[in-house]
Design a protein around this motif. Structure first.
Motif: not given
Length: 216
Positions: A166-167, A128-136, A79-88
């Motif tokens: 984080m930001v 990572v903080g910029n996308v943390m709100g999208k993590v499920r 459900s948050f695949e794009a965020t997962w790969w971005f964080s990696g």
């Protein structure tokens, strides 16, 4: 995004290994391995120990590709695949950066390792903080306390807060690194960015529990 993640990891590994091959022959037998908060070297080791960063960098894609297959269906990362790969990708970039600044510090005495370190980690926190709100809700990425994992509402509220802390913490660490402020300022900013959401998750969970509005 998955293919992009693999390419970024490969590029980061090749770049860091290339820099290692270039600098390694000029390094002394013993190199600095640890610095205190004041930026002074307080630990030394054999130069081959610099390879440990490359080992971590090699482990990032292996781990990041494997973990989603181990997740229970209810806690999958789909459900948050794009965020997962971005964080990696951000994590791979961080390890490559750590390899490079460690090599520079071993190669050039007087390199400001403390400022470079907190600055790099600060940038990682901002990204990572910029996308943390999208993590499920999942078991691998995010603020994984007993209270966030137990309740979707707590997870959502905690990660909205974590995105901000984080930001902010990352920007303060970057400012401290660029402005030459004491390392303790940057460390406090980064620690607070991580700890505040964790404490909030407990407080918020207990508030919902007392109000009788908890949901699974």
């Amino acid at each position: 995004m998955k293919k992009r993640f693999i390419w970024v990891c490969a590029a980061a590994l090749l770049f860091s290994l290339g820099m290692l091959a270039w600098i390694y022959p000029e390094l002394p037998a013993r190199v600095p391995m640890h610095w205190n908060a004041a930026g002074a070297v307080d630990g030394w080791g054999e130069r081959h120990m610099l390879l440990m960063h490359s080992a971590f960098l090699l482990g990032v894609p292996v781990l990041w590709l494997a973990l989603p297959t181990l997740s229970p269906q209810r806690f999958a990362v789909d459900s948050f695949e794009a965020t997962w790969w971005f964080s990696g990708m951000a994590l791979a970039g961080l390890f490559a950066y750590l390899q490079c600044i460690h090599l520079l510090a071993a190669w050039r005495p007087g390199f400001p390792m403390d400022r470079a370190l907190v600055g790099g980690i600060g940038l990682f926190f901002v990204l990572v903080g910029n996308v943390m709100g999208k993590v499920r809700r999942n078991f691998w990425l995010g603020v994984r306390t007993p209270w966030t994992l137990a309740n979707e509402r707590v997870w959502y509220a905690t990660h909205r807060l974590a995105a901000k802390t984080m930001v902010l913490g990352g920007l303060l660490a970057l400012a401290a690194a660029l402005g030459g402020l004491p390392g303790t300022v940057a460390v406090a900013a980064l620690a607070g960015a991580a700890l505040v959401p964790a404490v909030f998750s407990l407080v918020y969970y207990k508030r919902l529990e007392r109000a009788g509005t908890l949901e699974a």
